[in-house]
Design an enzyme around this catalytic site. Structure first.
Site, PDB file in Angstrom:
ATOM      1  N   ARG A  19      -5.127   3.006  18.873  1.00  0.00           N
ATOM      2  CA  ARG A  19      -4.847   4.457  19.090  1.00  0.00           C
ATOM      3  C   ARG A  19      -4.887   4.482  20.237  1.00  0.00           C
ATOM      4  O   ARG A  19      -4.166   5.619  21.269  1.00  0.00           O
ATOM      5  CB  ARG A  19      -4.147   5.575  18.085  1.00  0.00           C
TER       6      ARG A  19
ATOM      7  N   LYS B 106     -10.794  11.932  14.930  1.00  0.00           N
ATOM      8  CA  LYS B 106      -9.059  11.536  15.390  1.00  0.00           C
ATOM      9  C   LYS B 106      -8.365  12.546  15.607  1.00  0.00           C
ATOM     10  O   LYS B 106      -7.958  12.432  16.564  1.00  0.00           O
ATOM     11  CB  LYS B 106      -8.400  10.537  13.338  1.00  0.00           C
TER      12      LYS B 106
ATOM     13  N   SER C 287      -2.864  11.016  -1.219  1.00  0.00           N
ATOM     14  CA  SER C 287      -2.194  10.110  -0.812  1.00  0.00           C
ATOM     15  C   SER C 287      -2.412   9.297   0.627  1.00  0.00           C
ATOM     16  O   SER C 287      -2.368   8.205   1.082  1.00  0.00           O
ATOM     17  CB  SER C 287      -0.550  10.124  -1.040  1.00  0.00           C
TER      18      SER C 287
ATOM     19  N   GLY D 177       0.780  -0.883  -0.037  1.00  0.00           N
ATOM     20  CA  GLY D 177       0.360  -0.340   0.343  1.00  0.00           C
ATOM     21  C   GLY D 177       0.809   1.301  -0.011  1.00  0.00           C
ATOM     22  O   GLY D 177       2.286   1.654   0.256  1.00  0.00           O
TER      23      GLY D 177
ATOM     24  N   CYS E  57      -2.475  11.056  10.704  1.00  0.00           N
ATOM     25  CA  CYS E  57      -1.360  11.864   9.774  1.00  0.00           C
ATOM     26  C   CYS E  57      -0.930  13.921  10.333  1.00  0.00           C
ATOM     27  O   CYS E  57      -0.590  13.907  10.473  1.00  0.00           O
ATOM     28  CB  CYS E  57      -1.117  11.705   8.609  1.00  0.00           C
TER      29      CYS E  57
ATOM     30  N   GLN F 280      -6.558  17.958   3.307  1.00  0.00           N
ATOM     31  CA  GLN F 280      -5.272  17.007   3.589  1.00  0.00           C
ATOM     32  C   GLN F 280      -4.892  16.386   2.170  1.00  0.00           C
ATOM     33  O   GLN F 280      -6.410  16.204   0.891  1.00  0.00           O
ATOM     34  CB  GLN F 280      -6.056  16.299   4.181  1.00  0.00           C
TER      35      GLN F 280
ATOM     36  N   HIS G 207      -0.241  18.106   4.202  1.00  0.00           N
ATOM     37  CA  HIS G 207      -1.706  17.533   4.695  1.00  0.00           C
ATOM     38  C   HIS G 207      -1.575  18.938   5.353  1.00  0.00           C
ATOM     39  O   HIS G 207      -0.542  19.584   6.180  1.00  0.00           O
ATOM     40  CB  HIS G 207      -1.573  17.008   5.753  1.00  0.00           C
TER      41      HIS G 207
ATOM     42  N   GLU H 246     -11.790  11.150  10.528  1.00  0.00           N
ATOM     43  CA  GLU H 246     -10.673  11.649  10.157  1.00  0.00           C
ATOM     44  C   GLU H 246     -11.132  12.754  11.847  1.00  0.00           C
ATOM     45  O   GLU H 246     -10.289  13.416  12.845  1.00  0.00           O
ATOM     46  CB  GLU H 246     -10.605  12.480   9.205  1.00  0.00           C
TER      47      GLU H 246
ATOM     48  N   ARG I 184     -10.546  16.909   1.705  1.00  0.00           N
ATOM     49  CA  ARG I 184      -9.838  15.786   0.796  1.00  0.00           C
ATOM     50  C   ARG I 184      -9.798  17.146  -0.122  1.00  0.00           C
ATOM     51  O   ARG I 184     -10.630  17.202  -1.086  1.00  0.00           O
ATOM     52  CB  ARG I 184     -10.227  15.216   0.094  1.00  0.00           C
TER      53      ARG I 184
HETATM   54  N1  LIG Z   1      -1.896   7.140   3.527  1.00  0.00           N
HETATM   55  C1  LIG Z   1      -1.465   8.062   4.519  1.00  0.00           C
HETATM   56  O1  LIG Z   1      -1.065   9.234   4.417  1.00  0.00           O
HETATM   57  C2  LIG Z   1      -1.989   7.351   5.551  1.00  0.00           C
HETATM   58  C3  LIG Z   1      -1.008   8.195   7.004  1.00  0.00           C
HETATM   59  C4  LIG Z   1      -0.920   8.098   8.193  1.00  0.00           C
HETATM   60  C5  LIG Z   1      -1.465   6.545   8.916  1.00  0.00           C
HETATM   61  N2  LIG Z   1      -2.546   5.670   7.347  1.00  0.00           N
HETATM   62  C6  LIG Z   1      -2.629   4.576   8.000  1.00  0.00           C
HETATM   63  O2  LIG Z   1      -1.898   3.532   7.649  1.00  0.00           O
HETATM   64  C7  LIG Z   1      -2.568   2.760   7.174  1.00  0.00           C
HETATM   65  C8  LIG Z   1      -2.074   2.248   5.447  1.00  0.00           C
HETATM   66  O3  LIG Z   1      -2.843   3.405   4.873  1.00  0.00           O
HETATM   67  P1  LIG Z   1      -2.534   2.521   3.516  1.00  0.00           P
HETATM   68  O4  LIG Z   1      -2.531   4.309   3.209  1.00  0.00           O
HETATM   69  O5  LIG Z   1      -1.036   2.639   3.170  1.00  0.00           O
HETATM   70  O6  LIG Z   1      -3.346   2.306   2.737  1.00  0.00           O
HETATM   71  P2  LIG Z   1      -4.178   0.945   1.126  1.00  0.00           P
HETATM   72  O7  LIG Z   1      -3.212   2.450   0.247  1.00  0.00           O
HETATM   73  O8  LIG Z   1      -5.072   1.294   1.155  1.00  0.00           O
HETATM   74  O9  LIG Z   1      -2.124  -0.095   1.936  1.00  0.00           O
HETATM   75  C9  LIG Z   1      -3.216  -1.115   2.567  1.00  0.00           C
HETATM   76  C10 LIG Z   1      -2.077  -2.576   2.865  1.00  0.00           C
HETATM   77  O10 LIG Z   1      -2.696  -2.932   3.693  1.00  0.00           O
HETATM   78  C11 LIG Z   1      -3.041  -4.543   2.875  1.00  0.00           C
HETATM   79  N3  LIG Z   1      -4.391  -5.105   3.199  1.00  0.00           N
HETATM   80  C12 LIG Z   1      -5.976  -4.683   3.114  1.00  0.00           C
HETATM   81  N4  LIG Z   1      -6.651  -5.707   3.651  1.00  0.00           N
HETATM   82  C13 LIG Z   1      -5.900  -6.734   4.483  1.00  0.00           C
HETATM   83  C14 LIG Z   1      -6.089  -8.271   4.843  1.00  0.00           C
HETATM   84  N5  LIG Z   1      -7.423  -7.817   5.235  1.00  0.00           N
HETATM   85  N6  LIG Z   1      -5.020  -9.196   5.642  1.00  0.00           N
HETATM   86  C15 LIG Z   1      -3.788  -8.673   5.362  1.00  0.00           C
HETATM   87  N7  LIG Z   1      -3.137  -6.910   4.345  1.00  0.00           N
HETATM   88  C16 LIG Z   1      -4.220  -6.506   4.349  1.00  0.00           C
HETATM   89  C17 LIG Z   1      -3.345  -3.971   1.282  1.00  0.00           C
HETATM   90  O11 LIG Z   1      -2.504  -5.444   0.947  1.00  0.00           O
HETATM   91  P3  LIG Z   1      -3.118  -5.154  -0.726  1.00  0.00           P
HETATM   92  O12 LIG Z   1      -2.033  -4.765  -2.140  1.00  0.00           O
HETATM   93  O13 LIG Z   1      -2.499  -7.042  -1.274  1.00  0.00           O
HETATM   94  O14 LIG Z   1      -4.741  -5.090  -1.292  1.00  0.00           O
HETATM   95  C18 LIG Z   1      -1.816  -2.848   1.467  1.00  0.00           C
HETATM   96  O15 LIG Z   1      -0.924  -2.944   1.450  1.00  0.00           O
HETATM   97  C19 LIG Z   1      -4.182   2.501   7.116  1.00  0.00           C
HETATM   98  O16 LIG Z   1      -4.345   2.242   8.421  1.00  0.00           O
HETATM   99  C20 LIG Z   1      -3.940   4.148   7.270  1.00  0.00           C
HETATM  100  O17 LIG Z   1      -5.015   4.601   8.059  1.00  0.00           O
HETATM  101  C21 LIG Z   1      -1.971   6.063   6.130  1.00  0.00           C
END
Ligand SMILES: NC(=O)c1ccc[n+]([C@@H]2O[C@H](COP(=O)([O-])OP(=O)(O)OC[C@H]3O[C@@H](n4cnc5c(N)ncnc54)[C@H](OP(=O)(O)O)[C@@H]3O)[C@@H](O)[C@H]2O)c1
Length: 353
Positions: free
Chosen positions: A113, A208, A182, A17, A152, A179, A245, A205, A238
């Protein structure tokens, strides 16, 4: 993958991801850690990382990761630290399973959290909250542990609030975020929804930002985290920005202060002393600019390898006392780099191994 001597093997859960890719990129040459395992969902398990992952970062995918076979997100491999970039829905069961099995989990997800036994950490702000780990082990019966990084947007708001709260006390905060896309992960929000547009709703959001900020600014007392007593009202939007952000903040203070004093408190903000040097700790954490049209995501998000939060437009507020604009790199300081800094803190404090 290489198995470098004297480095700690680490795993990335959700490695395909948006945040998982940042972990893979940042850990490539980390002085203390090397990536031994990459996991994702059933969709990706068993594939080569380069086939399972649509790489969205501008640097090339590290060669050491490209050939790795993606594993299921379940305990059973060697790793001292497990970085979680899982959606909260998956993290809810998977993260405690790892903590129970003896791994040290550093999570980016929101699932735990606000659990009173789980530290929500920004090492410069509240490293003492790590003490919750001891209660976690006894009360949850885990052999390992779980610490979390804030949302974030919360990170971008809470970091400038910390020195102002310490110096003058904050009674109320009104926060409006803009925000980046990404932040919604990959593939994220459809182009036809976000191009030429602003979407005034991001699920969960605002809650949080309102709740996590209070935990981060809270104090440890009698082995428990006591939330800060501040009223926060958040509105999250968004906007069509790739990374970074922005949060507009208006504050009411306990003790009235003039603008230069408030700026000085943020310029003099020093990380809480933890006694050890951490490789990802920036030389300073807040940059306060006098430029009238900054911070801007495109121009300020990479400051300090994306670890420094930029604050500007600090000026009087005719409704509350002071207003300002803060900007944070959401997938670096606000996600992967923040969690790596937490893992470095755990390592330096002897929690790993
Ligand atoms: N993006 C940001 O700026 C940000 C900032 C702070 C915190 N976060 C948090 O970080 C986390 C990841 O965010 P992201 O933006 O990277 O999300 P994302 O792009 O949707 O990536 C999700 C990842 O989790 C995997 N996944 C999904 N469902 C799963 C399951 N049931 N079992 C195992 N793996 C699974 C996906 O694998 P596949 O590719 O195989 O589907 C992918 O690798 C979230 O909790 C989000 O709230 C994100």
């Amino acid at each position: 993958m290489n198995h470098p001597i004297n480095k700690i093997p680490v795993a990335v859960l959700g490695a395909t991801g948006a945040v998982g890719q940042r972990f893979v990129q940042l850990l490539e040459n980390h002085p203390w850690f090397y990536v031994s395992t990459l996991t994702a969902s059933d969709r990706s398990t068993g594939k080569k990382y380069s086939d399972a992952c649509r790489w969205i970062l501008s640097d090339e995918m590290p060669m050491s990761a490209a050939e790795v076979t993606v594993q299921p997100s379940a305990p059973g491999f060697e790793a001292g630290i497990v970085f979680s970039a899982l959606p909260a829905s998956a993290a809810k069961d998977i993260e405690p399973a790892f903590a129970k099995a003896g791994y040290a989990v550093c999570s980016n997800s929101s699932a735990y959290r606000l659990d009173p036994l789980v530290p929500l950490l920004i090492p410069e702000m509240n490293p003492d909250h790590i003490a919750l780990v001891e209660r976690q082990k006894t009360e949850k019966g885990w052999k390992g542990l779980l610490v979390t990084s804030p949302n974030c947007t919360t990170t971008g708001a809470a970091m400038p609030l910390k020195p102002v709260h310490e110096a003058f006390g904050i009674k109320k905060v009104f926060a409006v975020s803009m925000q980046a896309v990404s932040g919604a992960g990959y593939p994220g929000i459809p182009f036809l929804d976000i191009h030429d547009n602003v979407v005034p709703y991001i699920k969960g959001e605002e809650e949080k930002l309102e709740k996590e900020t209070l935990a981060l600014l809270g104090k440890m007392a009698g082995g428990k985290r006591e939330d800060a007593q501040i009223t926060i009202s958040a509105q999250c939007n968004r906007v069509p920005v790739f990374d970074g952000h922005t949060v507009c903040l208006s504050l009411e203070l306990d003790r009235k202060a003039d603008i230069p004093e408030i700026i000085q408190s943020m310029r003099e903000f020093k990380a809480v002393q933890i006694g050890e040097e951490l490789p990802s700790m920036p030389p300073f954490s807040l940059h306060v600019t006098d430029k009238p049209d900054r911070p801007q995501p495109r121009r300020d998000r990479e400051r300090g390898q994306g670890m420094i939060v930029t604050v500007g437009r600090v000026r009087p507020c005719p409704i509350l006392d002071v207003r300002m604009v803060s900007m944070v790199h959401n997938t670096l300081r606000g996600a992967a780099s923040g969690a790596i800094l937490n893992a470095e803190l755990l390592t330096a404090k002897g929690f790993i191994g």
